[in-house]
Design an enzyme around this catalytic site. Structure first.
Site, PDB file in Angstrom:
ATOM      1  N   GLU A   1      -5.348  -3.397  10.451  1.00  0.00           N
ATOM      2  CA  GLU A   1      -5.965  -2.102  10.767  1.00  0.00           C
ATOM      3  C   GLU A   1      -6.405  -2.030  12.240  1.00  0.00           C
ATOM      4  OE1 GLU A   1      -6.837   0.774   8.643  1.00  0.00           O
ATOM      5  OE2 GLU A   1      -5.106  -0.164   7.688  1.00  0.00           O
TER       6      GLU A   1
ATOM      7  N   LYS B   1       0.824  -1.209   0.000  1.00  0.00           N
ATOM      8  CA  LYS B   1       0.000   0.000   0.000  1.00  0.00           C
ATOM      9  C   LYS B   1       0.859   1.261   0.000  1.00  0.00           C
ATOM     10  CE  LYS B   1      -2.835  -0.904   3.573  1.00  0.00           C
ATOM     11  NZ  LYS B   1      -4.088  -0.911   4.380  1.00  0.00           N
TER      12      LYS B   1
END
Lengths: 380, 380
Positions: free
Chosen positions: A243, A141
């Site tokens: 996350e 990412k």
């Protein structure tokens, strides 16, 4: 010397870490067949780090150094554009490689520039913080911020290789080391709890840590992250567990305007998530306490003011997990654990909805309990 | 109604084209499972086009219209960022789809926004120019400009579907149609010369063209582009032939500052490339004349001033094909033909090096011969 091949789905890259890693990195640089390098460096780095990195690449071709400030406030598309304009003005073409030298923000901004320039130039990461070395370079990412939230604009891009020169990490302030350790605590709680006892034997709230200990910390992270990303390179399914702590963490990071590091904010976010999970009957008192104990052992403390608590609300409403699951009014999507190393699933989704009122309660409770910790002088 | 599945490597998407195509597009919209749509529209579009498109999407969810000026001067990362900020402020999340409504620039800028927002949202193209419908939506390439050159910053991104509503193309000025036909001439000369006789029967310098004729033009392009991109979705090998005419074309486009359209500039660039190829003994006089004849038949004329010629030099030096092959001093990399439908290879590369002096000579010769054409009143 730690040598690994990082494998996320079909994407693979070399990872080299150790004292003198940069000296042994020459074959990986040569393998790019690049004749020019854009070295994108955080301008706050100590001069010896830039000089030594320049030297390592100058053996292989022309190097153009672009130095920029890399705070969260500069992590946006204008900085990416500015770098691309400079690179092309200097003569970058399709045979040029991009080298990111610095912390997580430098890596992400340089990663975006590498992904977009000529629709993709080879990318090398030389992370100079524990957070970057153990977390952001172990991901495909790349992203930058919008006014309304962190990392909302980005892409997936695979580096060709990562080199962690541990001598570059020796000058880091303890607070940065702690920030990296917060993400490591997250990875162990959420993915590899069986390694927590071993990890705890290494911890000292005041540090410092030897090169060997740093290498072990990084290896713990590789172990945990590759376990979930091996089959989920885009972090959309089981990788969402990474996350953990980030919904409240990102909101605090934006609300505190740089007062706390990303890791410190994620640490606070995990404590809130654990509080919520206990209220839902998903985590035991012992498991919640383990969150507190680990964060205390690495020496992290975060104080959240009433004003910051109020400001955080607007940010968690814009959290970038929105849309992984159809939204519910007055609820915020969270990654929660229902046991150490186990992500909670709700109606088949990795996102658990939490009433806003409970999020507020958790933030308030954790802000106050942190005050208590501070009053009793447990840390730092 | 033209219905195709466009297949570029592993990437596939639906292509619908016809009078009333938008009415038949509902199943493709529903297949996205999006509950919100960001409709990014060129603000210069006739109101009925925006109204009809809004209506088609409003059946499927909330629609937020973002209207922007889309000239080459706005084709940069700031516009992408501006659109992303507006989309998120409105409430775009991972379940939102992006719809590009307009010409090639709108499609590219919206394509970049779709690729980057939340690291990729579903993208629908509703092209409103012949150029966009027959060229830019038949590519995975998205890009924006830097100060130093066109399309230097971008990514590959696959749309989910394309809908060409031919009623939207009826109001186009003839000059825009001609611009699209220039790219079609390029595709036929470079890939499908066997279809040139059929194509010529449709041409009239002053137009106008019926819906049926427009549909056939678009089908010619699908035929040619899928032939080279079926096995080269990223246009790096055989697909490089699509860059025919673009080295000088892009330079002229930048130097003339909007006076000529992309297609007109590519037409001029092809004439220069043909001139050079004849000088190299790669094309016959007949083949070169075919370039001129086709461009004359579609009614294109381009006048290049001495000042523009001087300015073009700086731009072709920064052409974005640089680096496909190791550069040579005082030479510019060109895509040349060595026969109709055949890309010239030099030392195994699709890029042929041309001395700068010969590029200058070609540009000068073509600028003057165009003057002659104009003086004799052949076109328009």
């Amino acid at each position: 010397m730690l040598e690994r091949t990082i494998q996320f789905g079909a994407h693979a890259y070399a990872f080299l870490c150790g004292d003198g890693a940069l000296d042994q990195f020459s074959p990986a640089i040569a393998a790019l067949s690049a004749d020019r390098f854009i070295l994108i460096a955080d301008k706050e780095l100590p001069p010896f780090i830039k000089a030594r990195t320049l030297h390592a690449f100058e053996e292989h071709g022309k190097v153009h150094l672009i130095e920029t400030a890399f705070g969260e406030a500069n992590k946006h598309l204008q900085t990416v554009q500015h770098i691309c304009e400079q690179a092309v003005a200097w003569g970058a073409d399709r045979r040029t490689a991009v080298v990111a030298l610095g912390g997580g923000v430098a890596g992400n901004v340089a990663g975006m520039a590498a992904a977009l320039l000529y629709r993709g130039l080879p990318l090398i990461h030389i992370p100079t913080t524990l957070m970057a070395a153990s977390d952001s370079v172990l991901s495909l990412k790349q992203a930058v911020n919008l006014r309304h939230g962190k990392n909302l604009v980005g892409t997936y891009y695979t580096p060709r290789a990562v080199c962690v020169e541990l001598t570059f990490l020796r000058t880091l302030p303890m607070r940065e080391i702690r920030s990296g350790l917060c993400e490591l605590v997250k990875n162990l709680l959420a993915i590899k709890p069986e390694r927590i006892p071993e990890f705890r034997t290494l911890l000292r709230p005041l540090g410092p840590y030897t090169d060997q200990e740093m290498e072990r910390f990084i290896d713990f992270c590789i172990d945990a992250k590759t376990e979930v990303m091996r089959h989920d390179p885009y972090e959309r399914n089981e990788g969402l567990v990474l996350e953990y702590g980030h919904t409240v963490g990102h909101a605090l990071e934006l609300a505190c305007k740089g007062r706390y590091s990303h890791g410190e904010c994620v640490g606070f976010g995990m404590r809130c998530a654990a509080y919520i999970a206990e209220r839902f009957g998903l985590l035991s008192e012992y498991e919640v306490r383990l969150h507190e104990d680990l964060l205390r052992q690495i020496g992290v403390k975060v104080k959240v003011s009433a004003q910051q608590m109020a400001e955080m609300e607007a940010y968690w409403l814009k959290d970038n997990k929105r849309g992984y699951r159809q939204s519910q009014p007055d609820h915020i999507g969270f990654v929660l654990l229902n046991g150490l190393g186990r992500m909670n699933k709700e109606s088949g989704s990795s996102i658990t909805f939490v009433p806003q009122s409970l999020v507020r309660e958790a933030v308030h409770a954790m802000a106050c309990s942190q005050e208590a910790v501070k009053a009793h002088g447990h840390v730092d």
